[in-house]
Design an enzyme around this catalytic site. Structure first.
Site, short mmCIF file in Angstrom:
data_model
loop_
_atom_site.label_atom_id
_atom_site.label_comp_id
_atom_site.label_asym_id
_atom_site.label_seq_id
_atom_site.Cartn_x
_atom_site.Cartn_y
_atom_site.Cartn_z
N ASP A 107 -2.41 3.07 3.91
CA ASP A 107 -3.04 1.68 3.84
C ASP A 107 -3.18 1.32 5.54
O ASP A 107 -4.15 0.83 5.98
CB ASP A 107 -2.21 0.62 3.26
N ILE A 143 -2.69 15.85 -4.94
CA ILE A 143 -1.98 15.56 -3.88
C ILE A 143 -1.03 16.73 -3.57
O ILE A 143 -1.03 17.07 -2.44
CB ILE A 143 -1.36 14.25 -3.87
N HIS A 165 1.51 -1.81 -2.22
CA HIS A 165 0.79 -0.82 -2.16
C HIS A 165 -0.32 -1.03 -3.19
O HIS A 165 -0.39 -0.50 -4.17
CB HIS A 165 0.96 0.50 -2.22
N VAL A 212 5.18 8.41 -3.75
CA VAL A 212 3.80 8.33 -3.46
C VAL A 212 3.26 7.82 -4.80
O VAL A 212 2.40 7.14 -4.91
CB VAL A 212 3.01 9.65 -3.18
P1 NAD Z 1 -2.68 14.19 -10.51
O1 NAD Z 1 -2.69 13.93 -11.86
O2 NAD Z 1 -3.60 15.11 -9.98
O3 NAD Z 1 -0.99 14.91 -10.35
C1 NAD Z 1 -0.10 14.47 -10.84
C2 NAD Z 1 0.96 15.57 -10.99
O4 NAD Z 1 2.08 14.77 -11.49
C3 NAD Z 1 0.39 16.26 -12.44
O5 NAD Z 1 0.38 17.58 -12.24
C4 NAD Z 1 1.55 16.08 -13.64
O6 NAD Z 1 1.63 17.01 -14.15
C5 NAD Z 1 2.72 15.66 -12.61
N1 NAD Z 1 3.72 14.85 -13.26
C6 NAD Z 1 3.62 13.71 -13.97
N2 NAD Z 1 4.92 13.07 -14.54
C7 NAD Z 1 5.86 14.00 -13.67
C8 NAD Z 1 7.24 14.01 -13.90
N3 NAD Z 1 7.97 13.19 -14.44
N4 NAD Z 1 7.86 14.89 -13.04
C9 NAD Z 1 7.06 15.82 -12.13
N5 NAD Z 1 5.66 15.84 -12.34
C10 NAD Z 1 5.01 15.07 -12.97
O7 NAD Z 1 -2.40 13.03 -9.50
P2 NAD Z 1 -2.41 12.92 -7.94
O8 NAD Z 1 -3.92 12.71 -7.50
O9 NAD Z 1 -1.74 13.97 -7.25
O10 NAD Z 1 -1.84 11.43 -7.66
C11 NAD Z 1 -0.56 11.08 -7.86
C12 NAD Z 1 0.09 10.06 -7.76
O11 NAD Z 1 -0.04 9.42 -6.57
C13 NAD Z 1 -0.79 8.81 -8.83
O12 NAD Z 1 0.35 8.10 -9.29
C14 NAD Z 1 -1.71 8.04 -7.66
O13 NAD Z 1 -2.02 6.96 -8.24
C15 NAD Z 1 -0.75 8.23 -6.70
N6 NAD Z 1 -1.45 7.87 -5.19
C16 NAD Z 1 -0.73 7.06 -4.46
C17 NAD Z 1 -1.25 6.76 -3.10
C18 NAD Z 1 -0.34 5.98 -2.20
O14 NAD Z 1 -1.01 5.62 -1.00
N7 NAD Z 1 0.71 5.59 -2.28
C19 NAD Z 1 -2.52 7.49 -2.63
C20 NAD Z 1 -3.13 7.86 -3.63
C21 NAD Z 1 -2.70 8.30 -4.79
C1 LMR Z 2 -4.90 4.86 -3.09
O1 LMR Z 2 -4.53 3.76 -2.40
O2 LMR Z 2 -5.82 5.47 -2.84
C2 LMR Z 2 -4.38 5.02 -4.56
O3 LMR Z 2 -3.09 4.38 -4.74
C3 LMR Z 2 -5.07 4.57 -5.60
C4 LMR Z 2 -4.88 4.59 -6.97
O4 LMR Z 2 -4.76 3.79 -7.54
O5 LMR Z 2 -4.57 5.58 -7.29
#
Ligand code: NAD
Ligand code: LMR
Length: 329
Positions: free
Chosen positions: A157, A14, A185, A127
């Protein structure tokens, strides 16, 4: 003056989808210079450093500086906007309580670092999942920072719900307004179309011509589709949503800073609105006025809608209680 934006987990998926759009002005507009602070853990530093090199190569007019660090005090120093993306994902054999504990260990110290180092006008959006409870932990750990400065992302969402309605009605997505996301969420969220409109017409009326029994369609098709869309993306893509999540985080922050004419949805710290216990981070229908989120007041809720919201609030309460039981709140 440039805006300082901290992105945690900036070396992840992300993060990569966020950085270049922010540098190009998608979040704060074409006139606002930005300074980016990329906060990672040591294992993620190389990836964030690589992104920083590419940001240089983008030669973005609006990008004043990029700093990469694994030190939270440095990462949040002077931060006006903080996007907390980095989180601990659920690993094999990990229970929900383990996940909550691991994330409390991240979002507690980050909340504290925000209180100590960020600008007094900081706006924080979580996020990383479980986003609502992570935001609650960060807010509770940030002594002296108003709770109103902490939010959890539920704009994705809302966007998913609007897109599904547009498909069902064969209408442009820009016509779909006033869709509300209530609660967590997670799969318990309640995407509420009671007051939604399509081109100014009540969505419920328009849907009746297309799907017949609108209540059954909501319960059997629409709500599961929206609430479980994250899982669907993981299933089809092989990893969780990235570009759509980054897009939602950009829209959420843009609206928070620049204001909205209409409703949107955001996870905010409850002040007891609609019976949601004070202090929980729940999604509500909101407007952004003068840089603050305001819950849309006076919405009539049917018994069915109330029941749906209560289910999601129960889950949020359980998450908060689990973190409390671990002594982390
Ligand atoms: P990813 O694994 O590609 O990247 C996460 C990054 O966070 C990694 O580079 C990791 O090294 C870093 N990280 C871990 N702990 C950390 C800390 N304490 N401090 C700083 N950096 C740290 O994951 P992603 O695909 O980028 O997703 C990130 C998060 O977003 C996940 O928890 C995912 O579930 C969530 N997400 C939320 C939504 C939403 O709508 N709220 C949607 C999609 C994903
Ligand atoms: C999403 O809504 O796409 C993410 O929160 C799902 C997930 O569990 O990473």
């Amino acid at each position: 003056m440039a805006t300082t934006i901290t992105i945690t987990g900036a070396g992840g998926q992300i993060g990569y989808a966020l950085l270049f759009r922010i540098a190009a002005g998608a979040m704060l507009g074409p006139d606002e210079k930005v300074r980016l602070r990329l906060l990672e853990i040591p294992q993620g530093l190389k990836s964030a450093e690589g992104a920083a090199l590419e940001l240089q190569d983008g030669a973005f007019d609006l990008l004043e500086s990029v700093d990469v660090t694994d030190d939270a005090a440095q990462g949040f120093d002077g931060s006006n906007i903080a996007l907390l993306v980095g989180a601990r994902p659920r690993g094999p054999g990990m229970e929900r309580a383990d996940l909550l504990a691991a994330n409390a260990g991240i979002f507690g110290p980050q909340g504290k670092a925000i209180a100590e180092s960020a600008s007094s006008d900081v706006r924080v959006t979580v996020v990383g999942n479980p986003a609502n409870t992570n935001a609650l932990i960060a807010a509770a750990s940030a002594d002296g920072v108003p709770a109103t400065r902490f939010t959890a992302l539920t704009r994705l969402d809302e966007n998913r719900a609007r897109a599904q309605l547009a498909l069902a009605l064969d209408a442009p997505v820009s016509d779909i307004r006033q869709v509300a996301i209530w609660g967590n969420h997670s799969a318990t969220q309640f995407p509420d179309i009671t007051h939604a409109t399509a081109g100014g017409r009540p969505v419920i009326e328009a849907l009746a011509e297309r799907v017949g029994d609108v209540q059954a369609w909501q319960e059997q098709t629409f709500i599961p589709r929206v609430a479980k869309r994250g899982a669907e993306i993981i299933d089809v893509r092989g990893s969780s949503s990235v570009a759509s999540a980054a897009n939602a985080a950009i829209e959420h922050t843009r609206d928070w800073v620049r204001g909205t004419d209409d409703w949107t949805s955001a996870g905010i710290v409850s002040r007891g609105e609609y019976g949601v216990p004070e202090g929980l981070v729940s999604s509500f229908p909101v407007r952004s006025v003068d840089g603050e989120w305001q819950v849309v007041e006076g919405i009539e809720l049917s018994d069915w809608a109330r029941g749906r919201i209560d289910t999601s609030i129960r889950e949020l309460t359980e998450e908060r209680d689990a973190v409390r039981a671990l002594g982390m709140l």
